[in-house]
Scaffold this motif. Structure first.
Motif, PDB file in Angstrom:
ATOM      1  N   ARG A   5       0.838  -1.212   0.000  1.00 22.83           N
ATOM      2  CA  ARG A   5       0.000   0.000   0.000  1.00 22.83           C
ATOM      3  C   ARG A   5       0.868   1.256   0.000  1.00 22.83           C
ATOM      4  O   ARG A   5       0.614   2.201  -0.738  1.00 22.83           O
ATOM      5  CB  ARG A   5      -0.939  -0.009   1.195  1.00 22.83           C
ATOM      6  N   GLU A   6       1.908   1.280   0.832  1.00 25.92           N
ATOM      7  CA  GLU A   6       2.794   2.438   0.901  1.00 25.92           C
ATOM      8  C   GLU A   6       3.553   2.645  -0.408  1.00 25.92           C
ATOM      9  O   GLU A   6       3.752   3.777  -0.846  1.00 25.92           O
ATOM     10  CB  GLU A   6       3.779   2.285   2.059  1.00 25.92           C
ATOM     11  N   VAL A   7       3.962   1.550  -1.050  1.00 25.85           N
ATOM     12  CA  VAL A   7       4.641   1.657  -2.344  1.00 25.85           C
ATOM     13  C   VAL A   7       3.701   2.266  -3.374  1.00 25.85           C
ATOM     14  O   VAL A   7       4.071   3.189  -4.108  1.00 25.85           O
ATOM     15  CB  VAL A   7       5.155   0.275  -2.817  1.00 25.85           C
ATOM     16  N   ASN A   8       2.463   1.776  -3.427  1.00 31.17           N
ATOM     17  CA  ASN A   8       1.491   2.310  -4.390  1.00 31.17           C
ATOM     18  C   ASN A   8       1.185   3.783  -4.131  1.00 31.17           C
ATOM     19  O   ASN A   8       1.084   4.574  -5.078  1.00 31.17           O
ATOM     20  CB  ASN A   8       0.212   1.492  -4.369  1.00 31.17           C
ATOM     21  N   LEU A   9       1.046   4.168  -2.877  1.00 27.58           N
ATOM     22  CA  LEU A   9       0.795   5.572  -2.548  1.00 27.58           C
ATOM     23  C   LEU A   9       1.980   6.453  -2.924  1.00 27.58           C
ATOM     24  O   LEU A   9       1.810   7.566  -3.429  1.00 27.58           O
ATOM     25  CB  LEU A   9       0.468   5.725  -1.061  1.00 27.58           C
ATOM     26  N   THR A  10       3.187   5.959  -2.690  1.00 27.25           N
ATOM     27  CA  THR A  10       4.390   6.713  -3.036  1.00 27.25           C
ATOM     28  C   THR A  10       4.509   6.889  -4.546  1.00 27.25           C
ATOM     29  O   THR A  10       4.798   7.990  -5.030  1.00 27.25           O
ATOM     30  CB  THR A  10       5.646   6.014  -2.478  1.00 27.25           C
ATOM     31  N   LEU A  11       4.270   5.812  -5.295  1.00 24.43           N
ATOM     32  CA  LEU A  11       4.316   5.910  -6.754  1.00 24.43           C
ATOM     33  C   LEU A  11       3.274   6.898  -7.262  1.00 24.43           C
ATOM     34  O   LEU A  11       3.568   7.730  -8.133  1.00 24.43           O
ATOM     35  CB  LEU A  11       4.092   4.536  -7.383  1.00 24.43           C
ATOM     36  N   ASP A  12       2.069   6.828  -6.724  1.00 21.85           N
ATOM     37  CA  ASP A  12       1.002   7.734  -7.140  1.00 21.85           C
ATOM     38  C   ASP A  12       1.367   9.186  -6.844  1.00 21.85           C
ATOM     39  O   ASP A  12       1.218  10.061  -7.696  1.00 21.85           O
ATOM     40  CB  ASP A  12      -0.304   7.355  -6.443  1.00 21.85           C
ATOM     41  N   PHE A  13       1.882   9.442  -5.648  1.00 25.90           N
ATOM     42  CA  PHE A  13       2.247  10.802  -5.264  1.00 25.90           C
ATOM     43  C   PHE A  13       3.359  11.350  -6.161  1.00 25.90           C
ATOM     44  O   PHE A  13       3.286  12.483  -6.645  1.00 25.90           O
ATOM     45  CB  PHE A  13       2.669  10.852  -3.794  1.00 25.90           C
ATOM     46  N   CYS A  14       4.387  10.533  -6.410  1.00 25.67           N
ATOM     47  CA  CYS A  14       5.494  10.980  -7.244  1.00 25.67           C
ATOM     48  C   CYS A  14       5.042  11.252  -8.677  1.00 25.67           C
ATOM     49  O   CYS A  14       5.499  12.212  -9.303  1.00 25.67           O
ATOM     50  CB  CYS A  14       6.616   9.943  -7.225  1.00 25.67           C
ATOM     51  N   LEU A  15       4.148  10.432  -9.189  1.00 25.94           N
ATOM     52  CA  LEU A  15       3.628  10.674 -10.534  1.00 25.94           C
ATOM     53  C   LEU A  15       2.812  11.957 -10.592  1.00 25.94           C
ATOM     54  O   LEU A  15       2.872  12.698 -11.577  1.00 25.94           O
ATOM     55  CB  LEU A  15       2.799   9.483 -11.003  1.00 25.94           C
ATOM     56  N   ARG A  16       2.066  12.239  -9.540  1.00 23.56           N
ATOM     57  CA  ARG A  16       1.303  13.491  -9.504  1.00 23.56           C
ATOM     58  C   ARG A  16       2.223  14.706  -9.440  1.00 23.56           C
ATOM     59  O   ARG A  16       1.979  15.720 -10.095  1.00 23.56           O
ATOM     60  CB  ARG A  16       0.339  13.494  -8.325  1.00 23.56           C
TER      61      ARG A  16
END
Length: 84
Positions: A5-16
């Motif tokens: 979950r933390e990996v997915n949130l981090t990837l999403d945030f960085c892409l944004r």
């Protein structure tokens, strides 16, 4: 180590963040460097980032945990040499 979950949130945030920077006119190299720094700060090491004029992509492959095994009779320290 981050959970899924933390990996997915981090990837999403960085892409944004990357999307915001790219749409604001930042150069591709600056966008990639910023995304890399943000991901490392959030605990995601070795992220692969690709920035072009039309797309952003980011992926992460976790490094496997390695366990050092020693041959039978050896310890984790170097073998001692004794002189006679």
């Amino acid at each position: 180590m981050l959970d899924t979950r933390e990996v997915n949130l981090t990837l999403d945030f960085c892409l944004r963040v990357g999307e915001l920077l790219l749409s604001s006119g930042a150069g591709a190299a600056d966008v990639a460097a910023t995304m890399q720094l943000v991901s490392r700060h959030l605990g995601l090491r070795n992220a692969d980032i690709d920035v072009t004029f039309t797309s952003l992509s980011m992926s992460h492959q976790p490094t496997p945990r390695t366990r050092r095994s020693w041959p039978p009779g050896w310890s984790s320290s170097a073998p001692s040499t004794t002189s006679t």
